[in-house]
Design an enzyme around this catalytic site. Sequence first.
Site, PDB file in Angstrom:
ATOM      1  N   HIS A  73       0.746  -1.143   0.153  1.00 52.66           N
ATOM      2  CA  HIS A  73      -0.095   0.046  -0.221  1.00 52.66           C
ATOM      3  C   HIS A  73       0.872   1.279  -0.057  1.00 52.66           C
ATOM      4  O   HIS A  73       1.952   1.279   0.557  1.00 52.66           O
ATOM      5  CB  HIS A  73      -0.951  -0.165   1.019  1.00 52.66           C
ATOM      6  CG  HIS A  73      -0.388   0.232   2.589  1.00 52.66           C
ATOM      7  ND1 HIS A  73       0.065   1.217   3.230  1.00 52.66           N
ATOM      8  CD2 HIS A  73       0.173  -1.107   3.209  1.00 52.66           C
ATOM      9  CE1 HIS A  73       0.552   1.031   4.347  1.00 52.66           C
ATOM     10  NE2 HIS A  73       0.627  -0.285   4.404  1.00 52.66           N
ATOM     11  N   ASP A  75      -0.463   4.159   0.737  1.00 56.26           N
ATOM     12  CA  ASP A  75      -1.435   5.032   1.502  1.00 56.26           C
ATOM     13  C   ASP A  75      -0.356   5.135   2.926  1.00 56.26           C
ATOM     14  O   ASP A  75       0.084   4.000   3.440  1.00 56.26           O
ATOM     15  CB  ASP A  75      -2.937   4.906   1.745  1.00 56.26           C
ATOM     16  CG  ASP A  75      -3.070   3.761   2.563  1.00 56.26           C
ATOM     17  OD1 ASP A  75      -2.408   2.791   2.100  1.00 56.26           O
ATOM     18  OD2 ASP A  75      -3.860   3.684   3.383  1.00 56.26           O
ATOM     19  N   ASP A 106       6.334   1.935   6.605  1.00 54.21           N
ATOM     20  CA  ASP A 106       5.092   1.169   6.353  1.00 54.21           C
ATOM     21  C   ASP A 106       4.405   2.078   5.521  1.00 54.21           C
ATOM     22  O   ASP A 106       3.666   3.056   5.773  1.00 54.21           O
ATOM     23  CB  ASP A 106       4.502   1.386   7.792  1.00 54.21           C
ATOM     24  CG  ASP A 106       3.085   0.385   7.848  1.00 54.21           C
ATOM     25  OD1 ASP A 106       2.736   0.075   6.925  1.00 54.21           O
ATOM     26  OD2 ASP A 106       2.463   1.070   8.730  1.00 54.21           O
ATOM     27  N   GLU A 140      -5.037   0.576   2.838  1.00 54.24           N
ATOM     28  CA  GLU A 140      -4.808  -0.274   3.959  1.00 54.24           C
ATOM     29  C   GLU A 140      -4.683   0.599   5.205  1.00 54.24           C
ATOM     30  O   GLU A 140      -5.128  -0.106   6.551  1.00 54.24           O
ATOM     31  CB  GLU A 140      -3.336  -0.534   3.858  1.00 54.24           C
ATOM     32  CG  GLU A 140      -2.999  -1.968   4.561  1.00 54.24           C
ATOM     33  CD  GLU A 140      -2.607  -1.732   5.899  1.00 54.24           C
ATOM     34  OE1 GLU A 140      -2.358  -2.779   6.547  1.00 54.24           O
ATOM     35  OE2 GLU A 140      -1.938  -0.642   6.220  1.00 54.24           O
ATOM     36  N   GLU A 141      -4.251   1.792   5.516  1.00 53.16           N
ATOM     37  CA  GLU A 141      -4.215   2.481   6.702  1.00 53.16           C
ATOM     38  C   GLU A 141      -5.700   3.199   7.116  1.00 53.16           C
ATOM     39  O   GLU A 141      -5.755   3.623   8.002  1.00 53.16           O
ATOM     40  CB  GLU A 141      -3.299   3.679   6.588  1.00 53.16           C
ATOM     41  CG  GLU A 141      -1.810   3.294   6.444  1.00 53.16           C
ATOM     42  CD  GLU A 141      -1.240   2.517   7.474  1.00 53.16           C
ATOM     43  OE1 GLU A 141      -2.000   2.140   8.407  1.00 53.16           O
ATOM     44  OE2 GLU A 141      -0.128   2.111   7.543  1.00 53.16           O
ATOM     45  N   GLU A 169       5.019  -5.869   4.093  1.00 57.44           N
ATOM     46  CA  GLU A 169       4.683  -5.020   5.373  1.00 57.44           C
ATOM     47  C   GLU A 169       6.042  -5.036   6.168  1.00 57.44           C
ATOM     48  O   GLU A 169       6.675  -6.146   6.130  1.00 57.44           O
ATOM     49  CB  GLU A 169       3.571  -5.713   6.182  1.00 57.44           C
ATOM     50  CG  GLU A 169       2.227  -5.129   5.535  1.00 57.44           C
ATOM     51  CD  GLU A 169       1.668  -3.731   5.891  1.00 57.44           C
ATOM     52  OE1 GLU A 169       2.473  -3.214   6.597  1.00 57.44           O
ATOM     53  OE2 GLU A 169       0.591  -3.348   5.591  1.00 57.44           O
ATOM     54  N   HIS A 366       4.549   4.691  12.090  1.00 56.44           N
ATOM     55  CA  HIS A 366       3.567   5.576  12.614  1.00 56.44           C
ATOM     56  C   HIS A 366       4.115   6.617  13.673  1.00 56.44           C
ATOM     57  O   HIS A 366       3.243   7.172  14.170  1.00 56.44           O
ATOM     58  CB  HIS A 366       2.557   4.674  13.114  1.00 56.44           C
ATOM     59  CG  HIS A 366       1.568   3.878  12.248  1.00 56.44           C
ATOM     60  ND1 HIS A 366       0.307   3.340  12.329  1.00 56.44           N
ATOM     61  CD2 HIS A 366       1.801   3.307  11.170  1.00 56.44           C
ATOM     62  CE1 HIS A 366      -0.044   2.887  11.509  1.00 56.44           C
ATOM     63  NE2 HIS A 366       0.700   2.775  10.468  1.00 56.44           N
TER      64      HIS A 366
END
EC number: 3.5.1.18
Length: 398
Positions: A73, A75, A106, A140-141, A169, A366
Site C-alpha cells: 500500500h 497510503d 510502512d 490499508e491504513e 509489510e 507510525h
Amino acid sequence: MTVTDPVSVLQTLVRCPSVTPEEGGALSALEVMLAPLGFAVERMTGHTDGTPDVENLYARLGTTGPHLMFAGHTDVVPPGNEASWRHPPFAAEIADGLLFGRGTVDMKGGIACFIAALARLLEQGRTLPGSVSLLITGDEEGPGINGTEKLLEWATSRGERWDAALVGEPTNPDTLGDMIKVGRRGSLTGRLMVTGTQGHVAYPHLADNPLRAMTAMLDALMGEPLDHGTDLFPPSNLEVTSVDTGNTATNVIPESASATFNIRFNDLWSEETLKNELQARLNRAAMDEQLRPGRDPARFSLEWLGRVSPVFLTRNERLSGSLAAAVEAVTGRRPKLSTTGGTSDARFIKDYCPVVEFGLVGQTMHKVDEHVPVADLEKLTEIYSHFIERWFALADAR
C-alpha cells in the site's frame, strides 16, 4: 530517479503526500516507474456508498504462469505535528545513513525494494518463467473497504489468478532477517451493555448499579485465559478498550454502563466458537451475586462491531521456504516464522493464494521521525531478488 536504486525509488514515493485516502501522486509515480519495465499497468477506483473512493493500482509483467504477486500500500497515516519532526515528513531527507519520512517503513520502503529488485533482474537480462504482478492499494491504513479487497475482486473478474503472494509489510521487530509472517491472528470486537436502575448513591437499595454487574462480567471475560497458544500462534488475548456510563454526576448511580473489547484470537477458535464462549461467560457472570446480593440476574446485551478478521495460517513450503532461504543468504539469519502483530491485507489475499509477509524493521512505523537505514533498503532489495529467483526456480522445477 533510477528504478534499480531503492533509495531513489523510495524518495520519490515519500515525496508524494498520500495520506489515507488521498492518492497524493504515489500511484502515478509507480505507473511511471513500472511501464518502462514492461508492466501492463491499470488503475481502478474502489467505491462503497458512504465511504471515500480509493484509487488502487494493478500491474503485471508476463502473461503465463506461474504467477507471483507482490502486495502493498502507498497510503500512509497522517504525520501528526510536523514541527515535531527533525526532518519534514514528506521531504525524504537522508541524514546519518537514515532516510526519514512518513511511509519509509510502512510501507513504501517495501514497495521500493521490490521494484528495484525486479528492475535489477531485468537489467541483468534475466527472464522470469512466468509472471509477476504488483497489487498496490491506497486504503490499508484506512477502513480497508475500497482497497485490496475490491482490487482482488476486480482483478479476479478479469481472469487474474495467482500462485503465491508476498506482502511487503514491516515484519522485523529488531533486525532485518528476524521474522517472516506466515499467518495472522483473527480480530473480533464487541460491545457489552449492562442496564441497571438509576438512583441516588445514598439510597442504593432503590437503585441497581450496572457497574457492579459490569465488574463481574469483565472479570469473566478477562480472568480465565481463552487458551495457551499453539506452536505458531501466541495465546488469544482479550483487552477491554473502554468502559463508560455517560454519567457526569458524582451522586447519581448510572442507569447503564457499556464496555468495548477486542480479542486477537488464534486458530484454536473460529468466529462462531469464540462468540459462543464469550456469550456463555457473560451468561454465567450475570448470575453472580457477589457484588449484587439478592438481585435478579443482570440485564445485558452483547453487540458485535465491524467485520471480523479471520485467523489464518499459510502452510506452503515453496513460498515460506524460498523466502527464508533468501533472507538467510543475504543476512546470515534464519528468520522466525511468526503470526504475531495486528491484521494486514494478507487477510484478504489468503482467500486467493498462499501468502506470507516480509519487509523492513517496524520500530518507527507510525511514529514521528519514521525512518529506515539506507543499508537496510539495499539488503531488502537483495533479499527480494534472491526470493524471486528461488521461487520461480522451484516453481519451474515442478
